[in-house]
Design a protein around this motif. Sequence first.
Motif, PDB file in Angstrom:
ATOM      1  N   ALA A 124      -2.068   0.090  21.166  1.00 45.73           N
ATOM      2  CA  ALA A 124      -2.648  -0.148  22.686  1.00 45.73           C
ATOM      3  C   ALA A 124      -3.221   1.457  22.973  1.00 45.73           C
ATOM      4  N   ALA A 125      -2.498   2.247  22.651  1.00 45.01           N
ATOM      5  CA  ALA A 125      -2.979   3.810  23.038  1.00 45.01           C
ATOM      6  C   ALA A 125      -3.834   4.349  21.964  1.00 45.01           C
ATOM      7  N   PHE A 126      -3.598   4.209  20.787  1.00 41.87           N
ATOM      8  CA  PHE A 126      -4.407   4.857  19.698  1.00 41.87           C
ATOM      9  C   PHE A 126      -4.936   3.970  18.770  1.00 41.87           C
ATOM     10  N   GLY A 127      -5.079   2.706  18.724  1.00 43.10           N
ATOM     11  CA  GLY A 127      -5.586   1.801  17.847  1.00 43.10           C
ATOM     12  C   GLY A 127      -7.073   2.312  17.399  1.00 43.10           C
ATOM     13  N   GLU A 128      -7.948   2.617  18.264  1.00 42.40           N
ATOM     14  CA  GLU A 128      -9.285   2.963  17.668  1.00 42.40           C
ATOM     15  C   GLU A 128      -9.273   4.297  17.066  1.00 42.40           C
ATOM     16  N   THR A 129      -8.610   5.226  17.463  1.00 41.35           N
ATOM     17  CA  THR A 129      -8.608   6.614  16.932  1.00 41.35           C
ATOM     18  C   THR A 129      -7.669   6.679  15.566  1.00 41.35           C
ATOM     19  N   LEU A 130      -6.574   5.973  15.777  1.00 38.81           N
ATOM     20  CA  LEU A 130      -5.511   6.078  14.648  1.00 38.81           C
ATOM     21  C   LEU A 130      -5.284   4.604  14.371  1.00 38.81           C
ATOM     22  N   PRO A 131      -5.978   3.864  13.590  1.00 38.89           N
ATOM     23  CA  PRO A 131      -5.674   2.565  13.240  1.00 38.89           C
ATOM     24  C   PRO A 131      -4.568   2.421  12.486  1.00 38.89           C
ATOM     25  N   ILE A 132      -3.678   1.334  12.497  1.00 39.46           N
ATOM     26  CA  ILE A 132      -2.389   1.101  11.711  1.00 39.46           C
ATOM     27  C   ILE A 132      -2.640   0.236  10.264  1.00 39.46           C
ATOM     28  N   ARG A 133      -2.322   0.603   9.314  1.00 40.46           N
ATOM     29  CA  ARG A 133      -2.400   0.030   8.110  1.00 40.46           C
ATOM     30  C   ARG A 133      -1.100  -0.500   7.699  1.00 40.46           C
ATOM     31  N   LEU A 134      -1.120  -1.761   7.541  1.00 36.17           N
ATOM     32  CA  LEU A 134       0.521  -2.410   7.331  1.00 36.17           C
ATOM     33  C   LEU A 134       0.644  -2.564   5.831  1.00 36.17           C
ATOM     34  N   VAL A 135       2.024  -2.056   5.388  1.00 31.34           N
ATOM     35  CA  VAL A 135       2.385  -2.394   4.085  1.00 31.34           C
ATOM     36  C   VAL A 135       3.695  -2.956   4.047  1.00 31.34           C
ATOM     37  N   MET A 136       4.064  -4.167   3.481  1.00 30.64           N
ATOM     38  CA  MET A 136       5.123  -4.551   3.611  1.00 30.64           C
ATOM     39  C   MET A 136       6.182  -4.098   2.664  1.00 30.64           C
ATOM     40  N   GLY A 137       7.499  -3.900   3.059  1.00 30.28           N
ATOM     41  CA  GLY A 137       8.469  -2.952   2.644  1.00 30.28           C
ATOM     42  C   GLY A 137       9.366  -3.747   1.493  1.00 30.28           C
ATOM     43  N   GLY A 138       9.416  -4.937   1.576  1.00 33.73           N
ATOM     44  CA  GLY A 138      10.073  -5.845   0.746  1.00 33.73           C
ATOM     45  C   GLY A 138      11.972  -5.590   1.139  1.00 33.73           C
ATOM     46  N   LEU A 139      12.211  -6.086   2.104  1.00 37.94           N
ATOM     47  CA  LEU A 139      13.678  -6.083   2.546  1.00 37.94           C
ATOM     48  C   LEU A 139      14.604  -6.730   1.570  1.00 37.94           C
ATOM     49  N   ARG A 140      14.576  -7.912   1.612  1.00 37.82           N
ATOM     50  CA  ARG A 140      15.199  -8.654   0.749  1.00 37.82           C
ATOM     51  C   ARG A 140      14.302  -9.750  -0.107  1.00 37.82           C
ATOM     52  N   PRO A 141      13.320  -9.367  -0.828  1.00 38.79           N
ATOM     53  CA  PRO A 141      12.451 -10.540  -1.287  1.00 38.79           C
ATOM     54  C   PRO A 141      13.230 -11.029  -2.568  1.00 38.79           C
ATOM     55  N   GLY A 142      12.962 -12.345  -2.646  1.00 39.42           N
ATOM     56  CA  GLY A 142      13.383 -13.357  -3.653  1.00 39.42           C
ATOM     57  C   GLY A 142      14.877 -13.588  -3.671  1.00 39.42           C
ATOM     58  N   THR A 143      15.262 -13.354  -2.515  1.00 46.96           N
ATOM     59  CA  THR A 143      16.826 -13.649  -2.432  1.00 46.96           C
ATOM     60  C   THR A 143      17.279 -15.285  -2.607  1.00 46.96           C
ATOM     61  N   THR A 144      17.999 -15.550  -3.326  1.00 44.95           N
ATOM     62  CA  THR A 144      18.200 -17.115  -3.552  1.00 44.95           C
ATOM     63  C   THR A 144      19.389 -17.659  -3.058  1.00 44.95           C
ATOM     64  N   GLU A 145      20.569 -16.856  -2.837  1.00 39.87           N
ATOM     65  CA  GLU A 145      21.713 -17.089  -2.423  1.00 39.87           C
ATOM     66  C   GLU A 145      21.740 -17.433  -0.752  1.00 39.87           C
ATOM     67  N   ALA A 146      22.656 -18.352  -0.510  1.00 36.32           N
ATOM     68  CA  ALA A 146      22.772 -18.648   0.839  1.00 36.32           C
ATOM     69  C   ALA A 146      23.809 -17.674   1.609  1.00 36.32           C
TER      70      ALA A 146
END
Length: 214
Positions: free
Chosen positions: A29-51
């Motif tokens: 809200a404060a800086f979106g125009e001057t400092l746009p945010i680029r998202l990168v997905m980090g991968g916390l627990r990708p591909g987990t298969t166990e309950a």
Amino acid sequence: MDDRHLIYFADPMCSWCYGFWPVVAAIDAAFGETLPIRLVMGGLRPGTTEAMTEEAKANVLEHWTHVHEASGQPFDKSVLDREGFVYDTDPAARAVVVIRRERPDLALAYLGAIQKAFYAEGRDVTQGDVLAEILAETVPGADIAAFRANWESEEAANETWTDYAISQRAGVTGFPTLVGGPDERGQFGVVTRGYAPPEQVLPILADWAGRPAQ
């Protein structure tokens, strides 16, 4: 420099990222125009298969308590009560990547909506139907059929795993991580590793942007 921006390494199912969401929203809200945010997905627990085991659920709930105490964000633990719940973070991350590609202006809002749905509303965001519902709620008129097709595609899967690799190559070991740049030497600096309150983060960015935080 006109090309300065922020890179936000996050995961939709990372509790500390959820705790950090109000700060991210305030930054946008404060800086979106001057400092746009680029998202990168980090991968916390990708591909987990166990309950999840009862021990794993207890550990997660302990983390959630810490996040609530630090950020004030509300939590609904009912999603963990689902029988056979698998804490696979890849489906939600892939959904954000799809929206980032199709509507980059909406990706940040969609990330926040997924976090709210999972943590505050107890919805299972590992499921495509739920992710589509959240998109419909966040973006009225969104083409849900196209979203589902893209979300299920090999292209989206590859792009999401590329994000995880970028995160690893950048040396990001925890989420949230926010960096900014480039500086006059073309380098990026860390704004925060892990959760930080708005009163700590916003002044840093205000100084960098050369104007007061709103």
